[in-house]
Design a protein around this motif. Structure first.
Motif, mmCIF file in Angstrom:
data_model
loop_
_atom_site.group_PDB
_atom_site.id
_atom_site.type_symbol
_atom_site.label_atom_id
_atom_site.label_comp_id
_atom_site.label_asym_id
_atom_site.label_seq_id
_atom_site.Cartn_x
_atom_site.Cartn_y
_atom_site.Cartn_z
ATOM 1 N N MET A 1 0.830 -1.189 0.000
ATOM 2 C CA MET A 1 0.000 0.000 0.000
ATOM 3 C C MET A 1 0.870 1.247 0.000
ATOM 4 O O MET A 1 1.916 1.287 0.645
ATOM 5 N N PRO A 2 0.470 2.306 -0.716
ATOM 6 C CA PRO A 2 1.291 3.508 -0.777
ATOM 7 C C PRO A 2 1.266 4.269 0.540
ATOM 8 O O PRO A 2 0.274 4.233 1.276
ATOM 9 N N ASN A 3 2.348 4.957 0.844
ATOM 10 C CA ASN A 3 2.410 5.819 2.021
ATOM 11 C C ASN A 3 1.942 7.202 1.588
ATOM 12 O O ASN A 3 2.738 8.077 1.290
ATOM 13 N N PHE A 4 0.626 7.394 1.551
ATOM 14 C CA PHE A 4 0.065 8.619 0.996
ATOM 15 C C PHE A 4 -1.153 9.030 1.810
ATOM 16 O O PHE A 4 -2.099 8.264 1.961
ATOM 17 N N ARG A 5 -1.104 10.243 2.355
ATOM 18 C CA ARG A 5 -2.244 10.786 3.113
ATOM 19 C C ARG A 5 -2.821 11.950 2.292
ATOM 20 O O ARG A 5 -2.237 13.029 2.231
ATOM 21 N N PRO A 6 -3.951 11.759 1.633
ATOM 22 C CA PRO A 6 -4.478 12.779 0.731
ATOM 23 C C PRO A 6 -5.126 13.949 1.470
ATOM 24 O O PRO A 6 -5.573 13.815 2.615
ATOM 25 N N LYS A 7 -5.193 15.094 0.787
ATOM 26 C CA LYS A 7 -5.937 16.231 1.324
ATOM 27 C C LYS A 7 -7.438 15.994 1.214
ATOM 28 O O LYS A 7 -8.212 16.438 2.055
ATOM 29 N N TYR A 8 -7.825 15.314 0.150
ATOM 30 C CA TYR A 8 -9.217 14.945 -0.066
ATOM 31 C C TYR A 8 -9.252 13.533 -0.644
ATOM 32 O O TYR A 8 -8.339 13.140 -1.371
ATOM 33 N N ILE A 9 -10.328 12.816 -0.340
ATOM 34 C CA ILE A 9 -10.596 11.549 -1.013
ATOM 35 C C ILE A 9 -11.873 11.743 -1.823
ATOM 36 O O ILE A 9 -12.934 12.043 -1.252
ATOM 37 N N SER A 10 -11.771 11.586 -3.126
ATOM 38 C CA SER A 10 -12.952 11.699 -3.977
ATOM 39 C C SER A 10 -13.439 10.311 -4.352
ATOM 40 O O SER A 10 -12.655 9.375 -4.518
ATOM 41 N N PHE A 11 -14.763 10.191 -4.500
ATOM 42 C CA PHE A 11 -15.402 8.909 -4.756
ATOM 43 C C PHE A 11 -16.353 9.004 -5.940
ATOM 44 O O PHE A 11 -17.074 9.992 -6.094
ATOM 45 N N ASP A 12 -16.375 7.957 -6.717
ATOM 46 C CA ASP A 12 -17.527 7.689 -7.560
ATOM 47 C C ASP A 12 -18.646 7.235 -6.632
ATOM 48 O O ASP A 12 -18.394 6.608 -5.602
ATOM 49 N N CYS A 13 -19.898 7.528 -6.998
ATOM 50 C CA CYS A 13 -21.009 7.141 -6.130
ATOM 51 C C CYS A 13 -21.685 5.852 -6.578
ATOM 52 O O CYS A 13 -21.622 4.838 -5.892
ATOM 53 N N TYR A 14 -22.314 5.872 -7.758
ATOM 54 C CA TYR A 14 -23.138 4.739 -8.195
ATOM 55 C C TYR A 14 -22.267 3.577 -8.658
ATOM 56 O O TYR A 14 -21.485 3.707 -9.593
ATOM 57 N N GLY A 15 -22.417 2.474 -7.984
ATOM 58 C CA GLY A 15 -21.598 1.301 -8.260
ATOM 59 C C GLY A 15 -20.520 1.130 -7.206
ATOM 60 O O GLY A 15 -20.313 0.030 -6.687
ATOM 61 N N THR A 16 -19.849 2.224 -6.857
ATOM 62 C CA THR A 16 -18.779 2.168 -5.862
ATOM 63 C C THR A 16 -19.335 2.231 -4.447
ATOM 64 O O THR A 16 -19.006 1.399 -3.596
ATOM 65 N N LEU A 17 -20.178 3.233 -4.182
ATOM 66 C CA LEU A 17 -20.786 3.392 -2.863
ATOM 67 C C LEU A 17 -22.244 2.929 -2.849
ATOM 68 O O LEU A 17 -22.662 2.185 -1.964
ATOM 69 N N THR A 18 -23.000 3.379 -3.828
ATOM 70 C CA THR A 18 -24.416 3.040 -3.946
ATOM 71 C C THR A 18 -24.586 1.852 -4.884
ATOM 72 O O THR A 18 -23.940 1.805 -5.942
ATOM 73 N N ARG A 19 -25.429 0.915 -4.504
ATOM 74 C CA ARG A 19 -25.711 -0.225 -5.388
ATOM 75 C C ARG A 19 -26.333 0.286 -6.686
ATOM 76 O O ARG A 19 -27.315 1.019 -6.660
ATOM 77 N N PHE A 20 -25.768 -0.139 -7.801
ATOM 78 C CA PHE A 20 -26.228 0.302 -9.114
ATOM 79 C C PHE A 20 -27.154 -0.770 -9.672
ATOM 80 O O PHE A 20 -26.712 -1.889 -9.953
ATOM 81 N N ARG A 21 -28.424 -0.445 -9.835
ATOM 82 C CA ARG A 21 -29.439 -1.460 -10.106
ATOM 83 C C ARG A 21 -29.985 -1.413 -11.537
ATOM 84 O O ARG A 21 -31.091 -1.908 -11.802
#
Length: 222
Positions: free
Chosen positions: A1-21
């Motif tokens: 795993m990289p040694n990286f602490r980001p200022k922000y973490i951006s996310f895709d929503c549908y499929g990644t976080l929300t179930r894509f139906r």
């Protein structure tokens, strides 16, 4: 795993976080027009046409769904029913998260600002975000950016709003086509691929691969 602490973490929503139906719904409403064994192929084609639709000039997401479904039905030689497309659009805000999302995000959200960049309409996305079980610093949509991912314009809108450089950010998605390929071209500091099973892994376009969001805190040392 990289040694990286980001200022922000951006996310895709549908499929990644929300179930894509989408596939689940299409399997149901096309059952009277396509044999059951052929429905997975139809759904795969519809996914490809949706991707093709977002590559052009911005248009409302309801039109993306309508036009892509119409084109898929034309390819398959079956009747197109606009009510099917509109039912999918209306259902999107009701879709809830994957089971692992709340637990994983809750360990990060008070330490690193979380951001969503989604191919959504403003009227849709906040209903889905409210079900994720974690605070988000910002939520950006294709409607705001007037561009859909994977176009760079969508990501650049996010950078401008945050006043951040991609090198300082981590992007998390379960899609290479929509997210991680562009994140690579834009030189994000870290790209995390969530192996939801939508797409096969590709080591060139990700720094880290995790099976679910519950593993994300360890990636940022939490």
């Amino acid at each position: 795993m990289p040694n990286f602490r980001p200022k922000y973490i951006s996310f895709d929503c549908y499929g990644t976080l929300t179930r894509f139906r989408m596939t689940e719904m299409a399997t149901a409403f096309m059952a009277d027009r396509i044999d059951a064994e052929k429905l997975p192929a139809f759904c795969k084609d519809w996914s490809a046409y949706r991707f093709d639709q977002v590559m052009g000039d911005w248009q409302p997401y309801q039109e993306i769904i309508r036009n892509s479904l119409r084109r898929t039905c034309q390819k398959w030689g079956v009747a197109y029913n606009e009510a099917d497309a509109d039912a999918v659009y209306a259902a999107v805000p009701t879709w809830g998260p994957h089971d692992d999302v709340a637990g994983g995000l809750s360990k990060i959200g008070d330490k690193i600002p979380l951001v969503i960049l989604s191919n959504a309409m403003n009227e849709q996305i906040h209903h889905n975000v409210a079900m994720l079980g974690a605070p988000f610093h910002a939520v950006y949509t294709a409607q705001m950016a007037q561009a859909y991912k994977p176009r760079m314009q969508a990501f650049e809108y996010m950078f401008d709003q945050l006043g951040a450089n991609p090198e300082d950010m981590m992007h998390v998605s379960s899609s290479f086509r929509y997210d991680q390929n562009t994140a690579t071209d834009l030189h994000f500091g870290c790209r995390v691929f969530v192996g939801r099973g939508h797409e096969p892994s590709n080591p060139f376009y990700r720094d880290v691969e995790i099976p679910h969001i519950g593993c994300l805190p360890a990636v940022v040392g939490l």
